[in-house]
Scaffold this motif. Structure first.
Motif, PDB file in Angstrom:
ATOM      1  N   THR A  16       0.855  -1.113  -0.048  1.00 18.95           N
ATOM      2  CA  THR A  16       0.122  -0.099  -0.012  1.00 18.95           C
ATOM      3  C   THR A  16       0.767   1.120  -0.020  1.00 18.95           C
ATOM      4  O   THR A  16       0.455   2.564  -0.446  1.00 18.95           O
ATOM      5  CB  THR A  16      -0.922   0.092   1.326  1.00 18.95           C
ATOM      6  OG1 THR A  16      -0.041   0.097   2.381  1.00 18.95           O
ATOM      7  CG2 THR A  16      -1.837  -1.226   1.245  1.00 18.95           C
ATOM      8  N   GLY A  17       2.277   1.021   0.116  1.00 20.41           N
ATOM      9  CA  GLY A  17       3.166   2.299   0.551  1.00 20.41           C
ATOM     10  C   GLY A  17       3.271   2.566   1.915  1.00 20.41           C
ATOM     11  O   GLY A  17       3.863   3.542   2.479  1.00 20.41           O
ATOM     12  N   GLU A 442       7.631   3.000  -1.195  1.00 26.26           N
ATOM     13  CA  GLU A 442       6.821   3.510  -2.392  1.00 26.26           C
ATOM     14  C   GLU A 442       7.277   2.550  -3.752  1.00 26.26           C
ATOM     15  O   GLU A 442       6.340   2.538  -4.455  1.00 26.26           O
ATOM     16  CB  GLU A 442       7.515   4.959  -2.681  1.00 26.26           C
ATOM     17  CG  GLU A 442       7.157   5.784  -1.671  1.00 26.26           C
ATOM     18  CD  GLU A 442       7.804   7.064  -1.946  1.00 26.26           C
ATOM     19  OE1 GLU A 442       7.235   8.424  -1.528  1.00 26.26           O
ATOM     20  OE2 GLU A 442       8.832   7.187  -2.377  1.00 26.26           O
ATOM     21  N   TYR A 445       5.219  -0.406  -3.791  1.00 25.70           N
ATOM     22  CA  TYR A 445       3.780   0.106  -4.307  1.00 25.70           C
ATOM     23  C   TYR A 445       3.638   0.076  -5.754  1.00 25.70           C
ATOM     24  O   TYR A 445       2.717  -0.472  -6.277  1.00 25.70           O
ATOM     25  CB  TYR A 445       3.241   1.514  -3.766  1.00 25.70           C
ATOM     26  CG  TYR A 445       2.070   2.087  -3.972  1.00 25.70           C
ATOM     27  CD1 TYR A 445       0.870   1.247  -3.897  1.00 25.70           C
ATOM     28  CD2 TYR A 445       2.019   3.174  -4.678  1.00 25.70           C
ATOM     29  CE1 TYR A 445      -0.369   1.768  -4.291  1.00 25.70           C
ATOM     30  CE2 TYR A 445       0.891   3.764  -5.205  1.00 25.70           C
ATOM     31  CZ  TYR A 445      -0.421   3.091  -4.893  1.00 25.70           C
ATOM     32  OH  TYR A 445      -1.488   3.560  -5.499  1.00 25.70           O
ATOM     33  N   GLY A 449       1.148  -3.109  -5.440  1.00 26.70           N
ATOM     34  CA  GLY A 449      -0.243  -2.628  -5.139  1.00 26.70           C
ATOM     35  C   GLY A 449      -0.850  -1.497  -6.348  1.00 26.70           C
ATOM     36  O   GLY A 449      -2.024  -1.605  -6.543  1.00 26.70           O
TER      37      GLY A 449
END
Length: 524
Positions: A16-17, A442, A445, A449
């Motif tokens: 999700t980060g 990041e 993600y 994600g």
């Protein structure tokens, strides 16, 4: 209930980060059941201490349509933590097939070892399922094959009746489980496709909840106009848009204009994102320089045409992916069987050695390649690392291979494709360790994600209870590419464990021999 698999002690990035947490990941019957501390023993355990644990990486722009049939082990992908690939991109792919010889021209990696003896999308996906790939696979419906099946290589917009015929073929692909629709408008089979035609077909995909991925019509000085066309098409069709390898080959100014268009569309409420490949060079067949009337000719007629000065002049004036660069010094001949002594040279140097012009050298090579087992490919020097750094820093950009899944041994030994062995590992090395433009969370993600959101995968891309157990564990300080521009076939380093649908596919850096990927059919 005893878990099937526990991945112990890793630093877990959930996709999700969010910041990572130290935890165990518990898997039962192919799904994640818990992320946290667990004392229960499992039938299989993986030691992830000192490793980053993340959702399996998703390649939103792959061309493995054919190579996964030839060798389903997907070795180049698994060694980079790739657990899902999206094929059927750039209007290229393996269905529908009406004329096998014609269709083979827009299938990357086609070598004839497996005949194209299917016709429908369902038959192709069944064949892929029978091959039992090591990675999950989802497909788009490729517009290039729609046009070849309906118009052949006619370089003109489709008639209403032809659009209706392509609509039926597109619906057949979506019914079989395709996740959307793709175009490759820069390539000869699709250059004649008008904006209204593409919009109508994209509208069909929208009604099925699919997305639209496009290799745009112009990737040089008018790249911004082509991106604007893609945005209009998606807006009028009411469909999610994925712009393939957004950064144009014409430099940073055009890149900024393209990104500004994407930002404005996003601000206006359009559902839009983009991807970028992780190499400084593009790769395509040399015959991509030919206009449709030459490409569509029989081998005998093509040879006659290629020998004609007037036709050569027409080829030079034709705005193709190759001649559009307008700089033969940026075009390099890849390793090949026809002119092996000229491999890795640019066409200005090849022309100098042959005492001719670069255009004539390229036409001579195509002439000598008629009947060759493998068509020659060229590398297009397109980007700078500064340009890539800026593009990959954008919040809507995901990395992608733009390549075929390969293996160093077996039936694909010797086959190469830039990016196949290096894309995800390059992205991590360059964007996290070297430039620091992305934090580890990041970057994860962007690799898991975000691409899952883009393609509409509801149960992959995150490490959360209930999600499918596609999981990777790697050394964040050593995960890196080792391939080079002219020696691309080298495995990435630092990937330790890969789990696909709850099955361990890579353990301690070595393949287990298991292939647990699934052909993911939308709606199934």
């Amino acid at each position: 209930m005893s878990p099937d698999l526990v991945i112990r002690g890793g630093l877990v990035f959930d996709g999700t980060g969010a910041e990572p947490v130290r935890a165990d990941v518990i898997v039962h019957e192919g799904r994640i059941t818990h992320v946290g501390a667990v004392e229960a023993e499992a039938a299989t355990e993986l030691d992830a201490r000192g490793l980053a644990v993340a959702p399996g990486f998703i390649d939103v722009h792959s061309h493995s349509d054919y190579t996964l049939l030839v060798d389903p082990r997907a070795v180049s992908a698994i060694h980079q933590g790739v657990t899902t690939e999206v094929i059927g991109n750039c209007g290229h792919g393996c269905f529908p097939i009406r004329d096998a010889e014609l269709s083979s021209r827009i299938i990357y990696g086609f070598d004839g070892s497996l005949p194209l003896d299917w016709s429908t999308p369902a038959a192709y996906l069944d064949r892929l399922e029978e091959a039992a790939p090591a990675v999950n696979v989802m497909t788009l419906v490729p517009n290039g094959q729609l046009r070849l099946a309906t118009l052949g290589l006619e370089g003109r917009p489709a008639t209403d009746d032809e659009v209706a015929a392509m609509t039926r073929l597109l619906e057949e692909g979506l019914e079989a489980g395709a996740w959307g629709y793709s175009t490759g408008l820069e390539y000869a089979p699709e250059q004649g496709a008008g904006e209204a035609e593409i919009t109508e077909l994209a509208r069909v995909a929208a009604r099925r909840g699919g997305f639209y991925a496009t290799h745009t019509r112009e990737r040089e000085d008018r790249a911004d106009e082509a991106v604007a066309e893609a945005i209009r098409t998606a807006r009028h069709a009411g469909i999610r848009l994925q712009v393939s390898h957004l950064a144009p080959r014409s430099g940073p100014d055009q890149t900024k204009r393209c990104i500004d268009l994407v930002d404005a569309a996003r601000a206006a409420g359009d559902d839009i994102a983009f991807d970028m490949h992780t190499r400084l060079f593009g790769l395509t067949f040399l015959y991509a320089m030919l206009p449709p009337q030459v490409l569509n000719a029989s081998p005998k007629d093509q040879a006659r045409l290629l020998e004609t000065p007037e036709v050569r002049a027409r080829i030079g004036a034709h705005k193709s992916i190759i001649t559009g660069l307008e700089d033969w010094g940026r075009i390099y001949l890849a390793d090949n069987e026809v002119w092996p002594e000229m491999a890795r040279l640019d066409f200005e140097e090849i022309a100098r050695r042959r005492g001719t012009t670069a255009l004539d050298a390229a036409c001579d090579l195509l002439l000598d390649s008629i009947g060759a087992e493998k068509a020659p490919m060229v590398l297009l020097r397109a980007y700078s690392e500064d340009q890539q750094e800026d593009v990959f820093s954008h919040e809507l950009c995901v990395p992608a291979s733009d390549a075929t899944a390969l293996a160093l041994t077996g039936p694909l030994a010797g086959a190469s494709f830039m990016g196949a062995y290096t894309w995800a590992s390059w992205f991590w090395r360059f964007m996290v360790r070297e430039t620091g433009r992305l934090t580890p969370e990041e970057a994860v993600y962007r690799l898991s994600g975000l691409p899952a959101e883009i393609v509409g995968l509801p149960d992959r891309g995150l490490l959360k209870p209930g999600m499918r157990a596609d999981v990777v564990a790697f050394e964040p300080e050593t995960f890196a590419d080792t391939g080079t521009t002219f020696e691309p076939n080298r495995l990435a380093t630092g990937m330790r464990h890969v789990v696909v649908n709850g099955t361990v596919t890579l353990r301690d850096g070595a393949l287990t021999g298991e292939r647990a990927g699934a052909v993911l059919r939308k709606g199934a």
